[in-house]
Each structure stands twice: as C-alpha cells, then as structure tokens.
Design a protein around this motif. Structure first.
Motif, PDB file in Angstrom:
ATOM      1  N   PRO A 216     -40.899 -35.000 -35.898  1.00 50.29           N
ATOM      2  CA  PRO A 216     -41.471 -33.661 -35.742  1.00 50.29           C
ATOM      3  C   PRO A 216     -42.495 -33.619 -34.615  1.00 50.29           C
ATOM      4  O   PRO A 216     -43.127 -34.619 -34.298  1.00 50.29           O
ATOM      5  CB  PRO A 216     -42.135 -33.405 -37.100  1.00 50.29           C
ATOM      6  N   LEU A 217     -42.627 -32.457 -34.011  1.00 54.03           N
ATOM      7  CA  LEU A 217     -43.635 -32.239 -32.980  1.00 54.03           C
ATOM      8  C   LEU A 217     -45.025 -32.366 -33.593  1.00 54.03           C
ATOM      9  O   LEU A 217     -45.306 -31.789 -34.639  1.00 54.03           O
ATOM     10  CB  LEU A 217     -43.450 -30.828 -32.402  1.00 54.03           C
ATOM     11  N   SER A 218     -45.900 -33.122 -32.964  1.00 54.00           N
ATOM     12  CA  SER A 218     -47.243 -33.301 -33.512  1.00 54.00           C
ATOM     13  C   SER A 218     -48.089 -32.049 -33.284  1.00 54.00           C
ATOM     14  O   SER A 218     -47.820 -31.247 -32.381  1.00 54.00           O
ATOM     15  CB  SER A 218     -47.927 -34.506 -32.861  1.00 54.00           C
ATOM     16  N   SER A 219     -49.120 -31.896 -34.097  1.00 55.33           N
ATOM     17  CA  SER A 219     -50.021 -30.727 -33.967  1.00 55.33           C
ATOM     18  C   SER A 219     -50.662 -30.689 -32.582  1.00 55.33           C
ATOM     19  O   SER A 219     -50.810 -29.615 -31.982  1.00 55.33           O
ATOM     20  CB  SER A 219     -51.128 -30.795 -35.025  1.00 55.33           C
TER      21      SER A 219
ATOM     22  N   GLY B 192     -43.978 -27.683 -36.137  1.00 57.28           N
ATOM     23  CA  GLY B 192     -43.137 -28.848 -36.365  1.00 57.28           C
ATOM     24  C   GLY B 192     -42.075 -28.586 -37.418  1.00 57.28           C
ATOM     25  O   GLY B 192     -42.223 -27.755 -38.316  1.00 57.28           O
ATOM     26  N   ARG B 193     -40.988 -29.331 -37.311  1.00 54.14           N
ATOM     27  CA  ARG B 193     -39.800 -29.142 -38.143  1.00 54.14           C
ATOM     28  C   ARG B 193     -40.097 -29.205 -39.644  1.00 54.14           C
ATOM     29  O   ARG B 193     -39.650 -28.375 -40.420  1.00 54.14           O
ATOM     30  CB  ARG B 193     -38.769 -30.206 -37.749  1.00 54.14           C
ATOM     31  N   GLN B 194     -40.878 -30.222 -40.074  1.00 52.76           N
ATOM     32  CA  GLN B 194     -41.130 -30.383 -41.508  1.00 52.76           C
ATOM     33  C   GLN B 194     -41.870 -29.189 -42.098  1.00 52.76           C
ATOM     34  O   GLN B 194     -41.507 -28.663 -43.152  1.00 52.76           O
ATOM     35  CB  GLN B 194     -41.966 -31.644 -41.752  1.00 52.76           C
ATOM     36  N   VAL B 195     -42.914 -28.756 -41.404  1.00 52.71           N
ATOM     37  CA  VAL B 195     -43.705 -27.615 -41.890  1.00 52.71           C
ATOM     38  C   VAL B 195     -42.862 -26.352 -41.895  1.00 52.71           C
ATOM     39  O   VAL B 195     -42.926 -25.546 -42.831  1.00 52.71           O
ATOM     40  CB  VAL B 195     -44.977 -27.445 -41.037  1.00 52.71           C
ATOM     41  N   HIS B 196     -42.044 -26.192 -40.864  1.00 52.29           N
ATOM     42  CA  HIS B 196     -41.217 -24.977 -40.798  1.00 52.29           C
ATOM     43  C   HIS B 196     -40.196 -24.929 -41.928  1.00 52.29           C
ATOM     44  O   HIS B 196     -39.858 -23.848 -42.418  1.00 52.29           O
ATOM     45  CB  HIS B 196     -40.515 -24.890 -39.439  1.00 52.29           C
ATOM     46  N   LEU B 197     -39.700 -26.094 -42.361  1.00 52.92           N
ATOM     47  CA  LEU B 197     -38.780 -26.106 -43.497  1.00 52.92           C
ATOM     48  C   LEU B 197     -39.478 -25.603 -44.756  1.00 52.92           C
ATOM     49  O   LEU B 197     -38.951 -24.753 -45.487  1.00 52.92           O
ATOM     50  CB  LEU B 197     -38.243 -27.527 -43.727  1.00 52.92           C
ATOM     51  N   GLY B 198     -40.685 -26.111 -45.009  1.00 52.69           N
ATOM     52  CA  GLY B 198     -41.452 -25.651 -46.166  1.00 52.69           C
ATOM     53  C   GLY B 198     -41.815 -24.183 -46.046  1.00 52.69           C
ATOM     54  O   GLY B 198     -41.730 -23.419 -47.018  1.00 52.69           O
ATOM     55  N   LEU B 199     -42.210 -23.772 -44.831  1.00 48.92           N
ATOM     56  CA  LEU B 199     -42.625 -22.385 -44.615  1.00 48.92           C
ATOM     57  C   LEU B 199     -41.448 -21.427 -44.772  1.00 48.92           C
ATOM     58  O   LEU B 199     -41.572 -20.362 -45.403  1.00 48.92           O
ATOM     59  CB  LEU B 199     -43.239 -22.254 -43.211  1.00 48.92           C
ATOM     60  N   ALA B 200     -40.283 -21.781 -44.212  1.00 47.26           N
ATOM     61  CA  ALA B 200     -39.099 -20.917 -44.329  1.00 47.26           C
ATOM     62  C   ALA B 200     -38.696 -20.758 -45.792  1.00 47.26           C
ATOM     63  O   ALA B 200     -38.388 -19.643 -46.250  1.00 47.26           O
ATOM     64  CB  ALA B 200     -37.942 -21.507 -43.524  1.00 47.26           C
ATOM     65  N   SER B 201     -38.707 -21.864 -46.542  1.00 47.20           N
ATOM     66  CA  SER B 201     -38.354 -21.797 -47.967  1.00 47.20           C
ATOM     67  C   SER B 201     -39.358 -20.952 -48.729  1.00 47.20           C
ATOM     68  O   SER B 201     -38.987 -20.164 -49.611  1.00 47.20           O
ATOM     69  CB  SER B 201     -38.321 -23.211 -48.558  1.00 47.20           C
TER      70      SER B 201
ATOM     71  N   VAL C 281     -34.361 -24.327 -38.948  1.00 43.90           N
ATOM     72  CA  VAL C 281     -35.694 -24.645 -38.413  1.00 43.90           C
ATOM     73  C   VAL C 281     -35.562 -25.593 -37.226  1.00 43.90           C
ATOM     74  O   VAL C 281     -34.595 -26.348 -37.117  1.00 43.90           O
ATOM     75  CB  VAL C 281     -36.604 -25.316 -39.487  1.00 43.90           C
ATOM     76  N   ASN C 282     -36.543 -25.518 -36.332  1.00 42.00           N
ATOM     77  CA  ASN C 282     -36.740 -26.551 -35.314  1.00 42.00           C
ATOM     78  C   ASN C 282     -38.243 -26.721 -35.124  1.00 42.00           C
ATOM     79  O   ASN C 282     -39.036 -26.212 -35.928  1.00 42.00           O
ATOM     80  CB  ASN C 282     -35.984 -26.233 -34.014  1.00 42.00           C
ATOM     81  N   ASP C 283     -38.651 -27.422 -34.098  1.00 40.51           N
ATOM     82  CA  ASP C 283     -40.075 -27.700 -33.931  1.00 40.51           C
ATOM     83  C   ASP C 283     -40.885 -26.480 -33.522  1.00 40.51           C
ATOM     84  O   ASP C 283     -42.103 -26.463 -33.703  1.00 40.51           O
ATOM     85  CB  ASP C 283     -40.273 -28.812 -32.884  1.00 40.51           C
ATOM     86  N   TYR C 284     -40.230 -25.479 -32.960  1.00 43.13           N
ATOM     87  CA  TYR C 284     -40.960 -24.303 -32.484  1.00 43.13           C
ATOM     88  C   TYR C 284     -41.029 -23.197 -33.528  1.00 43.13           C
ATOM     89  O   TYR C 284     -41.995 -22.428 -33.561  1.00 43.13           O
ATOM     90  CB  TYR C 284     -40.304 -23.740 -31.221  1.00 43.13           C
ATOM     91  N   GLY C 285     -39.980 -23.092 -34.349  1.00 37.94           N
ATOM     92  CA  GLY C 285     -39.985 -21.970 -35.281  1.00 37.94           C
ATOM     93  C   GLY C 285     -38.925 -22.072 -36.351  1.00 37.94           C
ATOM     94  O   GLY C 285     -38.367 -23.144 -36.611  1.00 37.94           O
ATOM     95  N   LEU C 286     -38.636 -20.918 -36.962  1.00 44.77           N
ATOM     96  CA  LEU C 286     -37.682 -20.859 -38.065  1.00 44.77           C
ATOM     97  C   LEU C 286     -36.876 -19.568 -37.975  1.00 44.77           C
ATOM     98  O   LEU C 286     -37.306 -18.579 -37.369  1.00 44.77           O
ATOM     99  CB  LEU C 286     -38.425 -20.941 -39.404  1.00 44.77           C
ATOM    100  N   GLU C 287     -35.693 -19.606 -38.594  1.00 43.80           N
ATOM    101  CA  GLU C 287     -34.857 -18.418 -38.692  1.00 43.80           C
ATOM    102  C   GLU C 287     -34.524 -18.183 -40.159  1.00 43.80           C
ATOM    103  O   GLU C 287     -34.152 -19.113 -40.876  1.00 43.80           O
ATOM    104  CB  GLU C 287     -33.545 -18.597 -37.914  1.00 43.80           C
TER     105      GLU C 287
ATOM    106  N   LEU D  32     -44.717 -33.644 -51.401  1.00 49.36           N
ATOM    107  CA  LEU D  32     -45.616 -32.618 -50.854  1.00 49.36           C
ATOM    108  C   LEU D  32     -46.327 -33.118 -49.599  1.00 49.36           C
ATOM    109  O   LEU D  32     -46.469 -32.397 -48.612  1.00 49.36           O
ATOM    110  CB  LEU D  32     -46.646 -32.206 -51.909  1.00 49.36           C
ATOM    111  N   ARG D  33     -46.755 -34.387 -49.639  1.00 54.87           N
ATOM    112  CA  ARG D  33     -47.562 -34.892 -48.533  1.00 54.87           C
ATOM    113  C   ARG D  33     -46.715 -35.278 -47.323  1.00 54.87           C
ATOM    114  O   ARG D  33     -47.054 -34.970 -46.192  1.00 54.87           O
ATOM    115  CB  ARG D  33     -48.379 -36.089 -49.006  1.00 54.87           C
ATOM    116  N   GLU D  34     -45.586 -35.954 -47.566  1.00 53.34           N
ATOM    117  CA  GLU D  34     -44.841 -36.535 -46.455  1.00 53.34           C
ATOM    118  C   GLU D  34     -43.621 -35.712 -46.064  1.00 53.34           C
ATOM    119  O   GLU D  34     -43.357 -35.527 -44.885  1.00 53.34           O
ATOM    120  CB  GLU D  34     -44.424 -37.969 -46.801  1.00 53.34           C
ATOM    121  N   GLU D  35     -42.851 -35.231 -47.030  1.00 53.82           N
ATOM    122  CA  GLU D  35     -41.642 -34.492 -46.676  1.00 53.82           C
ATOM    123  C   GLU D  35     -41.957 -33.058 -46.263  1.00 53.82           C
ATOM    124  O   GLU D  35     -41.342 -32.512 -45.360  1.00 53.82           O
ATOM    125  CB  GLU D  35     -40.657 -34.497 -47.848  1.00 53.82           C
ATOM    126  N   LEU D  36     -42.912 -32.436 -46.958  1.00 49.68           N
ATOM    127  CA  LEU D  36     -43.238 -31.043 -46.658  1.00 49.68           C
ATOM    128  C   LEU D  36     -44.546 -30.910 -45.888  1.00 49.68           C
ATOM    129  O   LEU D  36     -44.844 -29.851 -45.350  1.00 49.68           O
ATOM    130  CB  LEU D  36     -43.325 -30.226 -47.956  1.00 49.68           C
TER     131      LEU D  36
END
Length: 828
Positions: A563-566, A631-640, A658-664, A758-762
């Motif tokens: 994932p893209l770093s902060s 980043g990809r991981q956060v966007h997956l959690g956010l999209a869900s 999802v990708n590193d820039y955003g979500l659909e 919660l900590r590592e996957e999401l």
C-alpha cells in the motif's frame, strides 16, 4: 578496559582514513558501557562504528611472543552477537568484520549461524561458539532453547542489531525483544546497539530496543547525496491503468543499464522480476551471463553466486526484489532503477543506498513508471526524500502467539520459574503491560492447551518438575518445537527441481503451492529466468524440465501489493494541489499536463483542502469514485464501511473496487451521492462496530488465526522432507478456530486474531485518521459523463476480478480508444 589499544585509530590511520564524528561518539559511548541506537545513511560507515566500538572495549591483541609460535592462539570466547534480519546479509557482514582482525592481530573468530548453516558447522559451534556470532532472531531463539544456553552465552558482552528498522514493526522484532530480555536477565551489564539507516520515529525505535532506558541516540552523517530522477515515457496515456508492468519503457531501461558499469533493477514483486529479466535478455541476447536475477524464492546457491558476482564486478545488472534491499555492500553498483512506484519513502531511500555505497559517493535511483499516474508519485517521492519524510514503524503490542512460543523455548532452554520469567518478559517493550491474567492464561495454554485441549497429550507441552521449574517433559514435542521456532509464516512452498530419472535433480528454488496447484503436467512457466515445463508433483516437490513453449505462466507469490504510505500519499496530494493552482514543477509534472488537463476539464483535481468525488451513471449502474489517498488497505475498509452505512439508509447493494488513490462503489439502483456524502456517513463515530458489521470479519479473523496457530505451536507444518500441505495446515487451524469459538470463547488467541485484522489488514487506526481528515475537507463532488483519468484505473481493478487477462486487455484497449476520442473532441 581503560588501557586497551585504540584499534580504530590504528586501522583507520593505516588506510589514511579519518573517522567521522558519529563513529567517535559510538566508540566513546561503548567505552563508557552505554547502549544506544545509531541512525546513519546507507554506506556512511555504520558497521565499523559499532564493530570498532566492540573491539576497542573488549579485544586484546596477541602478544608478540605468541605470534612467533607456530600454533595459532585460540580465539577468545563468545563476546559479541550480531543480529541480522536477513540471511543474505550474514556472509557480507562476516567479511566486513573479519577484515581488521588479521591486520590488528586480534585473536577473535567470526562465525555464522542462520538457517543456511551446515550441520557440521552447527556441531562445531555446539562445542565452542565463535567470539562474534552473526545470526538471525530465529537462530538466536534456537540457541536460547538449548539446555546449556546460559552457560554457552555466559561470556556475551555486547549485542548489535543490524537494520533494526526491518525488525521493529513485526513479530520477528518481538521475538528478538524477548531474546534480549533473557540475555539482559543473565547479564544486566549487557551493551545493546541498534543500527538503522531509514526510520521515521527514532525515539520509539530506541525505546523498544532499550526499554530499561539510559540509551544514547547517535545521529550519523545526513549529508549523503540522494539523487532521485525519472525516466519519462515516450507517450503519456491520459487514461492509465495499473497492470501492464511498464515494458513499454524497456528501450530506455536498456539504455540506462548500457551506460553504467553496474546496475540494480528493483521490482516490487517476484513475478515482475521474472518478466523483466526475460524481457531484458530478449532485448539484449548478448547480455546472457552479464545480467542475473535475484529473489527470495531462488535457491540459496543461486543467490550466493549472484551476490558474489555482483560484488566482484562480473555482472552488468541484476534484476531483483526486496531480497537485495538491505545492507549488502555492492561497490561496483552505480545505478539503481526502480520499476514502478516504491510506494514508500523509506523503501526508496533504502534501495537508492545500494548505489554509491561508500562515504562521500552519490546514491542515485531512477524511477521507471509503469503507467502515467506513477509520474506524479515519482515527483512526490522526490519531494518526500528531499524533506526526509520517512515512515515511522511501531512495535506490535503484546502478541500472545509469540509469547506462547517463547515460553516453550525457555522451558527447553534450562527451564523457568513462572514469577521470575513474568518479570523478565515484562522487560520486553511489547509486553510492558502484560497483565497477571494474560500470564496465567499463557501458562495454562502451554501446560494443557487451555480449556478445550486438556484431553490431548500433544498440547501438554510444558510442566513444572518437583522443584517448580517448568520444562518440556516430552523429547518428541521438544524436537517438534525446535523445528517450528520463528514468526515467519507464509503459504506452503513447493520445491522446484529439474527432473531426473534417477532422482536428485538440481534444486532451483521454490514457488507457492497454490500456483503449482493450478498447473497440469506439460504447462510452461517462467522461473529464475528460465522457461520451464511441469513434469510431475510428488512429495511437495515439483519436477520440471526446460521448455520450448512460446507461452508461459509467471508464478504469483503472495505479498506483492504494497500500500501507498501516508507520507508518500501526502506528497502526492500536494503535487495535485499545486497542479490545480497551475504549478507544474519538474519534468514529471510537465509530462503529465495533458492527463491533468483532461481530469480538470471533466471533473476536478484533488487538493490539500478538498475531497474529490465523482458520480457517474453508466450502462453498468450508478458509480461513486472517491479519492481519499489513504492506500489500498484503508480504502478497502472505507469502501465496505460506506457501502454498509448507505445500505442501512436505503435498500441497495454495491460492488467495490479500490486502489491506492481511491475507491469505487457501483450500485444497480440510484444513489443520491450529493445527499449521502455528509459528515454523518463519513464520521469516525462507532467505527469499530460498523467496520466489523460491514465486512466478513469472521473469515478475515480465520485467515489471521492460521498464522497465529502456527506461531503458537497449535499447528505443526511437518517434518523436513515430509511437510504438510497448505490445505492440511489450513484445515487444522480452521478446526482449532471453530473449537475455540464454541468451547473456549475467552481464548486470547481468538481475541488476538480479531485485533490483528483491525490493525494490520484494515489498518483501523489509519482508517479512523482518514475519516477525521476527510471530515475537515470540503467535498468537491462532480457529476461526470465518462470515467476520468483518476477513475479509469478503478474500473480496471473491478474488471480484473471477473475477466481473464486477455479479455481484460482487449476491453481496456477499446475503452481507452473511446475515451481518448471523446477527450480529443473536447466534449464536456
């Protein structure tokens, strides 16, 4: 100690070298008996800073009378442990440490103990350890699991942890924290030094390494010149998509390699390295024998040969992965090329440091974009490197699977008294707040498997003897545990060997079991730069022969999507923000102007103060494209999370990409996003509850539990030569998961699995921070008529899930052609 010779001064003077101030600081600190953390750029002289500190304090040279005798004086007993995170670094480190010993007539020996150490060498070390032992966290724990560990390590005076940043943020680092706690218990005066090149939170790194306090932080030279530049593509696609590996840049990459005596070509995945190596050979057949491939699935012999040849200047280039990220000193390397975005500032700096690996030399890395939008990442990476915005790494908190494994190891290593070991374990930073209840649970778990496994003898691993000392009473369980020590858990690997009728064909390396399972005999695939054909699979070994087929699969190993770093994401948004204000600084941004013009015309550009969102109605349905850049991981959690919250307000289901820039988010029924995208929908309130409700958290926790079960010793991966298949291991861990849920719901390993999801996957903390951040931004929602350059890669991500690669490529070509025509026509 005070009268010992100044070996550093002698050796440096003999070579006409002048020590740096940071080296002198480390020498002085160790002379005073202080522990600490040395942070200096790659190639600045860190190794000799800590090595000569150890020699100055602890070594004695051979008296002249001794040197005249024929017999070589015996080496001093074990004095220094040198911990390395990678076996590949061990041999290189040994050569560097041995170099001064002969010149200075110091009777010290240097030895290696890693997973690659031969049985005969291990036996020799069992009789007598070398003065300096270079080892890994896993091999150190194995040493501590010897019954005579305390006696064998009684003379140890100093521990050096090389590349500490690589261990700090993971369970291997926790395993090392526990080992250091044991060594400090035996010798409270033990000197411990960490060495690191790229770390963003030095105070935390020092605190974890030296939790008792009193450490010193030494900052090395920071004026190392890091040059970051970019190869510009001949054509900038206005509708880019990830996944075509950048091979269009092959002619420029060939030209860059041609112009340099030695280059490293870094890729982000092993599959990508195989493809690039093959492409380079096809482009330049005359480079056969002059270029090589290096990744962690190749055999140890192959990797050793590549490292030696590169060091000796015999190779023009090596295509590699993170297997060559760290520490190995390749002086002939003048150029580093990075295929695709490095996704992180620290990783990019680490890789840049493989070139110009000596004090005073420039380190140069050239970024090779694999699609147009990576040009903005390249420009952002230059900004972040210049400002030294390096990602922080944090130690895991109280992983009980590692603790359970440690208890069994210590029971083997002479046994333990629970109260005494509890205080020792709490001396490790990760377990500083381990509660008595946690400790009682862990003891019960290793004694009889907790509430649900009491009836099974295999889980009665540790028992107190008549003196109250807890030991492993069963020799079979002791052997099994020693084979399972470590925290590196990956999918089961299949060994690759050339087919030979008599058996015993040459070993090539390993691929993941899941890849081989999809092949049938006769299918071809690329490995180690060779085109191979599968002959048969037998006993977790795939037998292969050379193939002449035109078409070949490429093994896909897990762990390829970083994932893209902060820090890098923030720099990317700043570059978009500047473009929105009409500032296109640097060749990368100038090249991107046509793409950004289409994005701005059809929608808008992300900025530091706005949250870009796009709503589109197509034949597929109603789309929302949202760009938080988290980043990809956060966007997956956010999209869900967003999909679940909207579905609580109206009856609707979503497809997610999802990708590193955003979500659909795509729905078959209309959604009024102008109304839905309000502060309540994007609120961090009730985040934990809503995220768990929005995801198949049970399945995610089961996946995490498989790793935890292996580390905790619940699941045995099999004996050497007869390993269990991935399916067997997964079935076993799944069974434990269900048994614990039903009969032992309070089992702390279940709770740990949920926490790790919660900590590592999401990355729940970053998700919460992202929600807080985007709530401070002004929503910039656009109703668009066609996918934009930022939205198009998200469409491709979703198509990839349901289409073969050939069909996907055909569909993308048609879509890009249509979008380009529309963009050229200037229609709004």
């Amino acid at each position: 100690m005070g009268t010992s010779p100044d070996y550093a001064k002698q050796w440096f003077c003999a070579r006409g070298w002048k020590p740096f101030d940071f080296q002198k600081k480390v020498w002085a600190a160790v002379k005073r008996g202080e522990s600490g953390l040395l942070h200096a750029s790659t190639g600045a002289g860190k190794t000799y800073a800590v090595w000569f500190a150890a020699l100055n304090r602890f070594a004695s040279s051979v008296p002249p009378v001794e040197t005249s005798r024929k017999r070589k004086p015996s080496a001093e007993p074990l004095t220094v442990l040198w911990i390395t995170p990678m076996r590949a670094l061990a041999a290189d480190t040994a050569r560097a440490l041995e170099a001064p010993l002969g010149d200075l007539q110091i009777p010290w020996s240097v030895g290696l103990r890693t997973g690659d150490t031969s049985g005969s060498e291990r036996a020799r070390q069992s009789r007598r350890l070398p003065t300096t032992l270079i080892t890994t966290p896993e091999s150190l724990t194995l040493l501590l699991a010897r019954a005579d560990a305390q006696t064998a390590l009684a003379t140890l005076r100093m521990v050096v942890v090389d590349e500490w940043h690589e261990l700090l943020g993971n369970k291997r680092g926790v395993q090392l924290q526990l080992a250091l706690a044991r060594l400090r218990h035996w010798n409270p005066e033990l000197i411990v030094w960490g060495v690191s090149a790229t770390i963003g939170n030095q105070a935390h790194a020092e605190q974890v390494l030296i939790p008792q306090g009193g450490g010193i932080s030494v900052q090395g030279k920071t004026d190392k010149t890091l040059r970051v530049d970019t190869l510009l593509p001949p054509v900038i696609e206005r509708f880019p998509w990830a996944g075509h590996i950048g091979l269009k840049m092959l002619p420029q990459v060939v030209a860059e390699i041609e112009a340099s005596p030695g280059s490293l070509v870094f890729t982000n995945t092993r599959a990508q390295s195989e493809i690039w190596y093959q492409a380079l050979l096809e482009a330049r057949p005359d480079w056969a024998g002059l270029i090589a491939l290096h990744h962690s699935s190749l055999s140890r012999d192959t990797r050793d040969w590549v490292e030696r040849a590169l060091k000796d200047g015999q190779l023009k280039a090596v295509v590699c992965t993170s297997s060559l990220d760290l520490g190995v000193d390749f002086l002939p390397v003048e150029r580093v090329l990075q295929i695709g975005s490095a996704k992180g500032v620290a990783r990019l700096m680490q890789r840049a440091g493989r070139s110009g690996h000596a004090p005073g030399r420039v380190s140069r890395v050239t970024l090779v974009p694999t699609h147009s939008l990576e040009l903005i990442e390249a420009a952002a990476a230059q900004d972040a490197v210049a400002q030294r915005h390096i990602e922080p790494r944090e130690s895991p908190h109280k992983p009980l699977d590692v603790l359970v494994q440690h208890l069994v190891s210590m029971a083997l290593g002479g046994g333990f008294l629970p109260d005494e070991l509890y205080e020792e374990v709490r001396g490790a930073w990760a377990y500083r707040d381990l509660t008595p209840e946690d400790w009682i649970w862990a003891l019960a778990f290793v004694r009889h498997g907790g509430l649900s496994l009491t009836a099974y003898p295999d889980y009665r691993r540790v028992e107190p003897d008549e003196h109250g000392v807890w030991r492993v009473p069963d020799a079979r369980l002791a052997r099994r545990h020693r084979m399972s020590i470590g925290t590196i858990v990956s999918d089961a690997s299949i060994q690759l060997k050339f087919w030979s009728k008599g058996g015993g064909g040459k070993q090539l390396g390993s691929v993941e079991e899941g890849f081989i399972a999809r092949l049938k005999p006769g299918d071809g695939f690329l490995f180690g730069g060779r085109l191979l054909e599968l002959v048969r699979v037998e006993n977790m070994t795939a037998y292969v022969k050379r193939s002449t087929a035109k078409k070949a699969a490429v093994p896909r190993w897990n762990g390829g999507r970083m994932p893209l770093s902060s820090e890098l994401a923030s720099a990317v948004v700043s570059r978009f923000s500047a473009a929105a204000q009409g500032r296109f600084e640097g060749p990368e941004m100038q090249a991107l102007r046509p793409l950004l013009a289409v994005q701005q015309h059809d929608s808008g550009l992300p900025t530091d103060s706005t949250l870009l969102a796009e709503a589109l109605k197509s034949r597929e349905g109603w789309h929302l494209f949202l760009y938080p850049f988290a980043g990809r991981q956060v966007h997956l959690g956010l999209a869900s999370l967003l999909a679940w919250r909207v579905s609580q307000r109206q009856a609707v289901t979503f497809s997610i990409a999802v990708n590193d820039y955003g979500l659909e988010l795509l729905s078959a029924t209309p959604v009024d996003w102008a109304q839905q995208l309000n502060p309540e929908l994007l609120s961090p309130e009730h985040l934990l509850t809503d995220v768990l409700a929005s995801l198949n958290a049970g399945e995610l926790a089961l996946r995490r539990f498989r790793e935890i079960a292996r580390i905790a010793g619940l699941v045995f991966a099999g004996h050497p030569g007869a390993p269990k298949s991935t399916r067997q291991v997964q079935a076993s861990s799944g069974l434990f998961f269900e048994v614990f849920k039903q009969y032992d719901a309070g089992n702390l390993l279940l709770a740990q699995a949920g926490e790790e999801v919660l900590r590592e996957e999401l990355d729940i903390r970053r998700l919460e921070q992202t929600l807080e951040h985007i709530n401070r931004l002004k929503l910039d929602l656009h109703q668009i008529k066609r996918p934009t350059p930022l939205g198009f890669p998200l469409l491709v991500e979703r198509f990839r899930e349901s289409m073969s690669s050939e069909k996907l490529a055909d569909r993308i070509r048609r879509m890009v052609s249509d979008l380009e025509k529309t963009a050229d026509s200037g229609k709004a």
